[in-house]
Motif scaffolding. Structure first.
Motif, PDB file in Angstrom:
ATOM      1  N   THR A  87       0.658  -1.227   0.065  1.00  0.00           N
ATOM      2  CA  THR A  87       0.061   0.007  -0.090  1.00  0.00           C
ATOM      3  C   THR A  87       1.012   1.178  -0.313  1.00  0.00           C
ATOM      4  O   THR A  87       1.733   1.353   0.802  1.00  0.00           O
ATOM      5  CB  THR A  87      -0.901  -0.015   1.304  1.00  0.00           C
ATOM      6  N   VAL A  88       0.752   2.029  -0.902  1.00  0.00           N
ATOM      7  CA  VAL A  88       1.524   3.509  -1.281  1.00  0.00           C
ATOM      8  C   VAL A  88       0.566   4.726  -0.775  1.00  0.00           C
ATOM      9  O   VAL A  88      -0.370   4.613  -0.911  1.00  0.00           O
ATOM     10  CB  VAL A  88       2.046   3.392  -2.679  1.00  0.00           C
ATOM     11  N   GLU A  89       1.272   5.554  -0.014  1.00  0.00           N
ATOM     12  CA  GLU A  89       0.798   6.564   0.649  1.00  0.00           C
ATOM     13  C   GLU A  89       1.618   7.716   0.593  1.00  0.00           C
ATOM     14  O   GLU A  89       2.879   7.544   1.191  1.00  0.00           O
ATOM     15  CB  GLU A  89       0.165   6.297   1.970  1.00  0.00           C
ATOM     16  N   ALA A  90       1.230   8.955   0.014  1.00  0.00           N
ATOM     17  CA  ALA A  90       2.067  10.110   0.173  1.00  0.00           C
ATOM     18  C   ALA A  90       1.785  10.761   1.509  1.00  0.00           C
ATOM     19  O   ALA A  90       0.689  10.979   1.844  1.00  0.00           O
ATOM     20  CB  ALA A  90       1.789  10.928  -1.036  1.00  0.00           C
ATOM     21  N   MET A  91       3.049  11.380   2.000  1.00  0.00           N
ATOM     22  CA  MET A  91       3.011  12.006   3.323  1.00  0.00           C
ATOM     23  C   MET A  91       4.127  12.855   3.577  1.00  0.00           C
ATOM     24  O   MET A  91       5.185  12.723   2.994  1.00  0.00           O
ATOM     25  CB  MET A  91       2.951  10.638   4.458  1.00  0.00           C
ATOM     26  N   GLU A  92       3.911  13.996   4.253  1.00  0.00           N
ATOM     27  CA  GLU A  92       5.176  14.793   4.753  1.00  0.00           C
ATOM     28  C   GLU A  92       6.176  13.999   5.398  1.00  0.00           C
ATOM     29  O   GLU A  92       5.858  12.988   6.242  1.00  0.00           O
ATOM     30  CB  GLU A  92       4.589  16.126   5.593  1.00  0.00           C
ATOM     31  N   GLU A  93       7.356  14.523   5.472  1.00  0.00           N
ATOM     32  CA  GLU A  93       8.411  13.719   6.061  1.00  0.00           C
ATOM     33  C   GLU A  93       8.186  13.238   7.653  1.00  0.00           C
ATOM     34  O   GLU A  93       8.437  12.394   8.372  1.00  0.00           O
ATOM     35  CB  GLU A  93       9.657  14.577   5.989  1.00  0.00           C
ATOM     36  N   ARG A  94       7.544  14.501   8.434  1.00  0.00           N
ATOM     37  CA  ARG A  94       7.630  14.311   9.750  1.00  0.00           C
ATOM     38  C   ARG A  94       6.669  13.321  10.153  1.00  0.00           C
ATOM     39  O   ARG A  94       6.744  12.547  11.113  1.00  0.00           O
ATOM     40  CB  ARG A  94       7.301  15.488  10.316  1.00  0.00           C
ATOM     41  N   ALA A  95       5.240  13.514   9.504  1.00  0.00           N
ATOM     42  CA  ALA A  95       4.054  12.732   9.515  1.00  0.00           C
ATOM     43  C   ALA A  95       4.725  11.136   9.415  1.00  0.00           C
ATOM     44  O   ALA A  95       4.216  10.190   9.772  1.00  0.00           O
ATOM     45  CB  ALA A  95       3.058  12.975   8.967  1.00  0.00           C
ATOM     46  N   ALA A  96       5.535  11.118   8.275  1.00  0.00           N
ATOM     47  CA  ALA A  96       5.816   9.693   7.853  1.00  0.00           C
ATOM     48  C   ALA A  96       6.979   9.112   8.737  1.00  0.00           C
ATOM     49  O   ALA A  96       6.610   7.843   9.116  1.00  0.00           O
ATOM     50  CB  ALA A  96       6.618  10.062   6.541  1.00  0.00           C
ATOM     51  N   LEU A  97       7.775   9.722   9.312  1.00  0.00           N
ATOM     52  CA  LEU A  97       8.663   9.162  10.405  1.00  0.00           C
ATOM     53  C   LEU A  97       7.538   8.925  11.497  1.00  0.00           C
ATOM     54  O   LEU A  97       8.064   7.698  12.211  1.00  0.00           O
ATOM     55  CB  LEU A  97       9.624  10.149  10.708  1.00  0.00           C
ATOM     56  N   GLN A  98       6.838   9.787  11.965  1.00  0.00           N
ATOM     57  CA  GLN A  98       5.901   9.335  13.101  1.00  0.00           C
ATOM     58  C   GLN A  98       5.276   7.968  13.017  1.00  0.00           C
ATOM     59  O   GLN A  98       4.989   7.097  13.723  1.00  0.00           O
ATOM     60  CB  GLN A  98       5.069  10.588  13.502  1.00  0.00           C
ATOM     61  N   ALA A  99       4.597   7.888  11.805  1.00  0.00           N
ATOM     62  CA  ALA A  99       4.035   6.659  11.143  1.00  0.00           C
ATOM     63  C   ALA A  99       4.695   5.408  11.346  1.00  0.00           C
ATOM     64  O   ALA A  99       4.233   4.501  11.700  1.00  0.00           O
ATOM     65  CB  ALA A  99       3.387   6.963   9.817  1.00  0.00           C
TER      66      ALA A  99
END
Length: 401
Positions: A87-99
């Motif tokens: 599953t591919v999802e675009a996200m900002e870097e800070r939110a991505a690292l938090q995820a």
């Protein structure tokens, strides 16, 4: 005629020596029926269901203002083969690292600035893949996917640059370079998106020709037929050899004693193997009975070889355990044949467990490779060596007496 009657009496006496171990034989009969079938069924369930894997959640991030992550999310999500496990999802870097930290994302793909332009001009800027340490299977699969994408991208670029080099050497009239770049990129994009049509999908069973259940059941049954060699040690101990030595002194051949011991051992093995093969195959047929006879004869000769070579029950047990376990491993009775290293896969042809298993598979109607020549050669060599050892044991003790 008298010789035949005497040999039958000799065989019955030898068989009686083995049948005194009634409780042991009953336990072995239970093992030959129970373990191969239950472990074969368990192996089938494990290899059919596989491991618990819920897929990869890949988060793509890029510098602020870059719309490439959204484009990748859109187009990769439309690719059926990718969607099956990722599953591919675009996200900002800070939110991505938090995820990634809270476990909702499997990996984060960091794209550098002007990544797409770098791909087009050939500079190929590096990307970063950040994975968590608590999901080793998913991380390994992410690494494999990344390597596959890199190989695919390199192949596409090589094709594009080859076309552009051809254009530079002899440009066609009325066709600009920009048109060529756009057309060849679109062509490769189309090939990439429809790449499934370029491959032929073939399902491979982990156990080869035989179904998983039958493969493991026959492997274990063949392993037992060889590992039971210490059961025949009483026939080659000093008290039994002393009796055979007395018969030899009155004119009876040593070969008769050896043949009686091997045939008695084969009859015991036949008693154990026929029900086991019957349960595995689900039916009893003449080819299966002949296969059981070959298995029993091979196991009996192997038992005589090990007992006479080592000279003690303990030594025979160690030797047969090590050899049988090695042959079981080479035959794919522990790890499936397709998961064995290539070297072990090539060596599987030297395993008697593999020979016996494939012989039974052919008797059950499966198109297995025949190793009858190897089986016959090994049987002949072991019989000749063990007969020589048997005669030597009788001669040595006789000279001492």
């Amino acid at each position: 005629m008298k010789s035949i009657r005497f040999f039958i009496k000799r065989l019955l006496w030898t068989l009686g020596k083995l049948c005194r171990q009634r409780s042991l034989l009953a336990g072995l009969a239970f093992l030959c029926l129970f373990l191969p079938l239950t472990l074969g069924t368990a192996a089938q369930q494990v290899l059919s269901k596989g491991v618990d894997f819920s897929g990869i959640h890949l988060v793509i991030t890029a510098p602020e203002g870059d719309a490439l992550p959204q484009l990748l999310e859109r187009y990769l999500g439309q690719m059926q083969d990718v969607r099956a496990y990722c599953t591919v999802e675009a996200m900002e870097e800070r939110a991505a690292l938090q995820a990634l930290e809270d476990g909702s994302a499997t990996a984060v793909l960091r794209l550098p600035p002007d990544f797409l332009q770098g791909i087009l001009d050939g500079t190929n800027p590096d990307v970063q893949v950040v994975v968590g340490g608590d999901q080793p299977l998913e991380s390994l699969l992410t690494l494999w996917v990344g390597q596959s994408l890199s190989d695919l991208l390199a192949a596409v670029q090589a094709g594009i640059y080859t076309v552009l080099e051809e254009y530079a050497s002899s440009p066609p009239a009325g066709l600009s370079r920009d048109q060529v770049v756009q057309s060849i990129n679109l062509k490769y994009v189309n090939w990439t998106l429809n790449r499934n049509s370029l491959f032929r999908i073939r399902e491979i069973s982990p156990s080869g020709v035989l179904p998983v259940k039958e493969h493991y059941a026959l492997c274990l049954l063949a392993y037992f037929s060889l590992a039971l060699a210490p059961l025949f040690a009483p026939l080659y101990r000093e008290d039994c050899l002393r009796f055979q030595r007395r018969l030899r002194a009155v004119g009876r051949s040593a070969f008769g004693g050896y043949a009686a011991s091997v045939l008695a051992s084969a009859l015991v093995l036949l008693f154990l193997l026929v029900p086991g093969l019957w349960v595995v195959a689900g039916r009893l047929s003449l080819p299966l009975l002949l296969t059981a006879l070959v298995w029993a004869l091979f196991g009996a000769v192997f038992g005589a070889f090990c007992c006479l070579l080592t000279g003690s029950t303990a030594g025979c047990g160690v030797l047969t355990f090590l050899l049988s376990l090695l042959w079981l491993t080479l035959a794919g009775g522990i790890l499936p044949p397709t998961l064995l290293p290539p070297v072990l896969q090539k060596l599987s042809v030297t395993s008697p467990v593999s020979w016996l298993m494939k012989l039974a598979g052919g008797a059950m109607g499966y198109d297995t490779d025949s190793h009858v020549l190897l089986l016959g050669a090994a049987l002949t060599v072991m019989a000749a060596v063990s007969l020589g050892l048997y005669c030597r044991h009788l001669g040595e003790r006789g000279s001492e007496e």
